[in-house]
Structures are given as structure tokens and as C-alpha cells.
Design an enzyme around this catalytic site. Structure first.
Site, PDB file in Angstrom:
ATOM      1  N   ARG A 108       0.871  -1.185   0.000  1.00 45.87           N
ATOM      2  CA  ARG A 108       0.000   0.000   0.000  1.00 45.87           C
ATOM      3  C   ARG A 108       0.905   1.231   0.000  1.00 45.87           C
ATOM      4  O   ARG A 108       1.792   1.347   0.847  1.00 45.87           O
ATOM      5  CB  ARG A 108      -0.904   0.052   1.228  1.00 45.87           C
ATOM      6  CG  ARG A 108      -1.431   1.479   1.420  1.00 45.87           C
ATOM      7  CD  ARG A 108      -2.502   1.615   2.438  1.00 45.87           C
ATOM      8  NE  ARG A 108      -3.724   1.001   1.988  1.00 45.87           N
ATOM      9  CZ  ARG A 108      -4.924   1.333   2.453  1.00 45.87           C
ATOM     10  NH1 ARG A 108      -5.052   2.293   3.357  1.00 45.87           N
ATOM     11  NH2 ARG A 108      -6.011   0.731   2.021  1.00 45.87           N
ATOM     12  N   GLN A 138     -10.393  -3.499  -2.868  1.00 46.08           N
ATOM     13  CA  GLN A 138     -11.607  -2.817  -2.421  1.00 46.08           C
ATOM     14  C   GLN A 138     -12.747  -3.068  -3.405  1.00 46.08           C
ATOM     15  O   GLN A 138     -13.882  -3.382  -3.013  1.00 46.08           O
ATOM     16  CB  GLN A 138     -11.335  -1.311  -2.297  1.00 46.08           C
ATOM     17  CG  GLN A 138     -12.538  -0.502  -1.861  1.00 46.08           C
ATOM     18  CD  GLN A 138     -12.917  -0.767  -0.420  1.00 46.08           C
ATOM     19  OE1 GLN A 138     -12.089  -0.671   0.476  1.00 46.08           O
ATOM     20  NE2 GLN A 138     -14.165  -1.102  -0.174  1.00 46.08           N
TER      21      GLN A 138
HETATM   22  N1   CP Z   1     -11.062   0.893   2.644  1.00 54.24           N
HETATM   23  C1   CP Z   1      -9.779   0.839   3.035  1.00 54.24           C
HETATM   24  O1   CP Z   1      -8.877   0.517   2.263  1.00 54.24           O
HETATM   25  O2   CP Z   1      -9.581   1.165   4.329  1.00 54.24           O
HETATM   26  P1   CP Z   1      -8.170   1.340   5.053  1.00 54.24           P
HETATM   27  O3   CP Z   1      -7.545   2.594   4.492  1.00 54.24           O
HETATM   28  O4   CP Z   1      -8.498   1.465   6.507  1.00 54.24           O
HETATM   29  O5   CP Z   1      -7.333   0.133   4.745  1.00 54.24           O
HETATM   30  N1  NVA Z   2      -9.496   7.276  -1.822  1.00 50.29           N
HETATM   31  C1  NVA Z   2      -9.182   6.982  -0.442  1.00 50.29           C
HETATM   32  C2  NVA Z   2      -9.483   5.550  -0.150  1.00 50.29           C
HETATM   33  C3  NVA Z   2      -9.149   5.098   1.228  1.00 50.29           C
HETATM   34  C4  NVA Z   2      -9.458   3.646   1.429  1.00 50.29           C
HETATM   35  C5  NVA Z   2      -7.728   7.307  -0.175  1.00 50.29           C
HETATM   36  O1  NVA Z   2      -6.880   6.974  -1.014  1.00 50.29           O
HETATM   37  O2  NVA Z   2      -7.425   7.894   0.851  1.00 50.29           O
END
Ligand code: CP
Ligand code: NVA
Length: 325
Positions: A108, A138
């Protein structure tokens, strides 16, 4: 039908066919049923999984950890502050080291190119747990939730309202066009997705029989919708854009009037979370206009956001078991 996804990465879902996506969604539903029945198949027994994070996470991190433990794997959290990555060591070297020790790597972070480079050099499956551009795990959980509540994806009218360039919007555009949904992005023109992604999505929709609409007009965009979906107006890394986005997106806040405009009493509300829906967080206390959805809708009978959050575990488990074999 079964599909062999062993050894595959999951970076965008662009390289997955509709049949392969359907296979992953059905597998997710089966794994959820197994968990509820107390069946622990331990499909990942003895595997080691690296969880590499540049950005914060609640759901994705926990979903990977719980899925690993359920299936007998060991998950190792590698926060950006804890390891050499990015400071003393290149992406390429990190990929080659982790690939020698782990069976799969979740990443991530910011640049999408980073997850691509990890995938190029790791020699083991790499899964994108969110980059600035895409959030494919997601999108799988989102469509799994739609299947649970609507029975199937056939004919589903799905309106994504808000930041149409977010990682979540992009991934929903990819998966919805491949799966043949009637998918609408409802936002100001300056936040429509990038042209080249739109062209790719149009080609997938032509093949699947899906429909894609980009519109600034809320009434037109949400009319007849089975699903209303939104995400925060400024994603992680875009905090300096909050005031500008509030001005642009205020008319696109998901509220009771928008739910009524759908004309569908069975419409469900989805959100990837985290969400600003009240002034109980530090950021929304400072900036009460930041809410992309009202508390009234978030807490209403239409809202399925916590089922959706739970489904992150089952879909991530499906991705890991299918790609690690
Ligand atoms: N929806 C999602 O990816 O949540 P987090 O940022 O908490 O992982
Ligand atoms: N678009 C948001 C999604 C978080 C799960 C972000 O990147 O912060």
C-alpha cells in the site's frame, strides 16, 4: 468453472477477465460461508506474507492479517518507518529480498509505479492494497457486497458520486465495465477519470454489454440507482486539496435528498471507509463541511458499509488463496 490464477499479481484488475473476477467473487462468498460454518481449510498453511505499508490503513491491514491467520499463514507488517525501503534501499532490491523470504507481498502506498516495480522483481505474487491510482481489492469487496444484497450483478445500476479520479473510482470503473454493470460517475467535469482509462473502460463495457456514464447532473446520474457509492473528497496525500474539493463537491454530498432522487426504496449505500459523516473526528471537527455523506444516510437502513468492510477479509482471502495456489 474453476480458474488457475496461481502466480498472478493483482495490481489493477485490468488483466483479469470477467470470468476470473466472477471466480474470485464466488470464491469469496464460499470462504465467507466456510468461516461462518467454522470450516478452517488452512489453504495457506506455512506461507509467509509481507505487508508493506507507506500509507495508513485499518481495513486493508487487518483484512490481510485476519485472512492469513484464518488460513494458517504468517503475516509480517512492514511499516515504512521500520524498514530500509525508500531510505537506504531501492524498490528493486527490496522486491528481490522480500521475494526470497516471503510467498506473497502486499503493498500500500503512493506511486502506482512502485507496486508495478515490486511485481516486476519479486518473483512472487504482489497484491496492490491501494496506490494513488487503484484499489482493486476494495473493488472486489464492493461487488461482493452488491451480489449479497442484490442477488447478482446483472442489470445493476451503480452510481459513484464524488471524486471521480480517486483510486476507488478508478477501480470501480475497471471492475464495473468488465462485469457489465450500468456504471455512472457523477461529479464535476474536472474530476472525471483520466481519458485513457475511460477509453479502456469503454472497450471492456462494449464487450460485456455494460454501460458507462459520466455526468455532472446528480438527478440524471442517480436516477434508478441500485447502489450509491462515495469516497472521501480528498484521498491520502491530497490533504492540501481539501478546501478546493469541498467547494467543487458540496453539491455531490450523499444525503437524504439524493437517496430519494434515486426513486428506489431498496437502494443501498456503500463507502470504502474511512468516511467523514459527522464532526466526531479530528479532521471533520476542524472542517465540518468535509462530510461526503450525511450521518443520516450513513446510519440509515440503506447503508451496508460495515458488511462491505467485513467483505475485505473474504475477498483478500480469495485473492491470496487463488494466486498462491
Ligand atoms: N477501505 C480501506 O482501504 O480502508 P483502510 O484505508 O483502513 O485500509
Ligand atoms: N481514496 C481513499 C481511499 C481510502 C481507502 C484514499 O486513497 O485515501
Amino acid at each position: 468453472m474453476a480458474f488457475n490464477l496461481k502466480g498472478r499479481h493483482l495490481l489493477t484488475l485490468k488483466d483479469y477477465s470477467a470470468q476470473e473476477i466472477e471466480f474470485l467473487l464466488n470464491l469469496s462468498i464460499k470462504l465467507k460461508q466456510d468461516k461462518y460454518s467454522g470450516i478452517r481449510a488452512k489453504n495457506l498453511d506455512g506461507k509467509n506474507i509481507a505487508l508493506l505499508f507507506e500509507k495508513a490503513s485499518t481495513r486493508t491491514r487487518c483484512a490481510f492479517v485476519v485472512a492469513c491467520v484464518d488460513e494458517g499463514a504468517h503475516a509480517e507488517y512492514l511499516g515504512i518507518e521500520d524498514i530500509q525501503f525508500g531510505k537506504k534501499e531501492t524498490v528493486k532490491d527490496t522486491a528481490r529480498v522480500l521475494g526470497r523470504m516471503f510467498d506473497g507481498i502486499q503493498f500500500r502506498g503512493y506511486k502506482h509505479e512502485t507496486v508495478e516495480e515490486l511485481a516486476r522483481y519479486a518473483g512472487v505474487p504482489v497484491w496492490n492494497g491501494l496506490t494513488d491510482k487503484f484499489h482493486p481489492t476494495q473493488a472486489l469487496a464492493d461487488l461482493m457486497t452488491v451480489m449479497e444484497y442484490k442477488g447478482s450483478l446483472k442489470g445493476i445500476k451503480f452510481a459513484y458520486v464524488g471524486d471521480g479520479r480517486s483510486n476507488v473510482a478508478n477501480s470501480l470503473l475497471v471492475i464495473s465495465s468488465k462485469m457489465g454493470l450500468d456504471f455512472r460517475i457523477v461529479t464535476v467535469e474536472s474530476l472525471f477519470p483520466e481519458k485513457h482509462l475511460v477509453m479502456e473502460a469503454e472497450a471492456w463495457a462494449a464487450e460485456s454489454g455494460g454501460e458507462i456514464t459520466f455526468t455532472q447532473d446528480v438527478d440524471h446520474g442517480v436516477k434508478g440507482a441500485d447502489v450509491i457509492y462515495t469516497d472521501v473528497w480528498a484521498s491520502m496525500g491530497e490533504e492540501n486539496k481539501i478546501s478546493e474539493r469541498i467547494k467543487l463537491l458540496k453539491p455531490y454530498q450523499v444525503n437524504r435528498a439524493m437517496i430519494e432522487t434515486t426513486g428506489n426504496r431498496e437502494v443501498i449505500f456503500l463507502h470504502c471507509l474511512p468516511s467523514f459523516h459527522n464532526t466526531d473526528t479530528d479532521m471533520s471537527k476542524k472542517n465540518p463541511d468535509i462530510c461526503e455523506v450525511t450521518d443520516e444516510v450513513f446510519e440509515s437502513k440503506h447503508s451496508r458499509v460495515f458488511d462491505q468492510a467485513e467483505n475485505r477479509v473474504h475477498t483478500i482471502k480469495a485473492v491470496m488463496t487463488a494466486t498462491l495456489g
